[in-house]
Design an enzyme around this catalytic site. Structure first.
Site, PDB file in Angstrom:
ATOM      1  CB  SER A 154     -52.394 -25.031 -19.321  1.00  0.00           C
ATOM      2  OG  SER A 154     -52.499 -23.631 -19.183  1.00  0.00           O
ATOM      3  CE1 TYR A 167     -46.935 -24.110 -18.744  1.00  0.00           C
ATOM      4  CE2 TYR A 167     -48.950 -23.052 -19.505  1.00  0.00           C
ATOM      5  CZ  TYR A 167     -48.277 -23.823 -18.577  1.00  0.00           C
ATOM      6  OH  TYR A 167     -48.946 -24.312 -17.473  1.00  0.00           O
TER       7      TYR A 167
END
Ligand SMILES: NC(=O)c1ccc[n+]([C@@H]2O[C@H](COP(=O)([O-])OP(=O)(O)OC[C@H]3O[C@@H](n4cnc5c(N)ncnc54)[C@H](O)[C@@H]3O)[C@@H](O)[C@H]2O)c1
Length: 276
Positions: A154, A167
């Site tokens: 990401s 995350y």
């Protein structure tokens, strides 16, 4: 695009979103695609995860396109179930050539407020889940002396992100892990690479809780309300990617003739251009 006829691919988190787009593209190129997904809720995710109906629909869409696929309800956190799926794939198809380790969850919490469960649900799904699937897939790929492994990181794997400590840690971890896999398996014709998408228009982002992070001034912001904020994050003025934009990068790595490994492709709308 090379013809993937005869190849067997496995896409985790494939019930919808990016995983579905990757699965459809792999099947359209001729691969048999095993689509797996938890297809049930993880309580700390602040948006609905996929349903069994969505998982079945991915297979139905592939078949409607003339492709071939099967579905499996598999939580990537569950080592035994992951290993059992790979055993089934090999006993049914005799091979496993491609793994897109795509399953993931996201939730926004400041580190000082983060519970143990919030931390472990994200780390266990995104990072340990990737490890579980890659470890299970490697022996079959070595046996076939061919493999294409793609991990899904990401923009949060390229910098810190407020309220996404778990995350970001998981997505940075995927990069270090996949680069290490690339070193360990290259001798057997297996490549391992990472894609880093910026925001993608999937249910992970297009849900009320996440959209409100970007429009805290509104009670129930729509994607249109949030689009200008997202568009301001990068130089291109484009708010977010569509899943198929990420699929192009995934398919580039799958299609590569075995010359590119241990790399990271950022599909970034320019959002990481100022980072080293
Ligand atoms: N949407 C974004 O903006 C964005 C940006 C960068 C990276 N990503 C990453 O892309 C990947 C795909 O996400 P998406 O955008 O398609 O979101 P999504 O929520 O639509 O898809 C994720 C899928 O993973 C499944 N899943 C979640 N936990 C699982 C588990 N423990 N076991 C098996 N399946 C599980 C969900 O049910 C869902 O179908 C994720 O790894 C995500 O972190 C997303």
């Amino acid at each position: 695009m090379n013809d993937l006829t005869g190849k067997v691919a496995w896409v985790t988190g494939g019930a919808r979103g990016q995983g579905r787009a990757h699965a459809r593209a792999l099947a359209a190129a001729g691969a048999f695609v095993v689509v797996s997904d938890i297809a049930e809720q993880i309580d700390t995710a602040t948006y609905p995860l996929a349903t069994p109906a969505e998982l079945a629909d991915t297979v139905a869409q592939i078949e409607a396109d003339g492709g071939a696929a099967s579905a499996a309800r598999v939580d990537v956190r569950d080592v035994e179930v992951v290993d059992e799926l790979v055993t089934q794939i090999v006993s049914t198809h005799g091979r496993l050539d491609i793994l897109i380790a795509n399953a993931g969850i996201c939730a926004f919490t400041a580190v000082e407020d983060m519970t143990d469960t919030q931390w472990s649900d994200v780390i266990d799904t995104n990072l340990t889940g990737t490890f579980n699937c890659v470890r299970a897939a490697i022996p079959a790929m070595r046996a076939g002396r061919f493999g294409r492994i793609v991990g899904v990181s990401s923009g949060a794997g390229r910098g810190g992100m407020t309220n996404l400590g778990h995350y970001a840690a998981s997505k940075w971890g995927i990069i270090g892990f996949i680069k290490t896999v690339a070193l360990e398996v290259g001798v057997d014709g297996i490549t391992a690479n990472v894609v880093c998408p910026t925001s993608v228009a999937t249910p992970m982002v297009m849900n009320p809780t996440t959209l409100q992070r970007f429009r805290p001034d509104l009670d129930d912001p729509t994607p249109d309300d949030a689009a200008p904020i997202f568009a301001g994050l990068g130089p291109l003025g484009v708010p977010w990617l569509e899943p198929e934009d990420v699929t192009r990068a995934v398919m580039y790595l799958v299609d590569d003739p075995g010359l590119t490994t241990g790399t990271v492709i950022e599909v970034n709308l320019g959002t990481t251009a100022t980072r080293t």
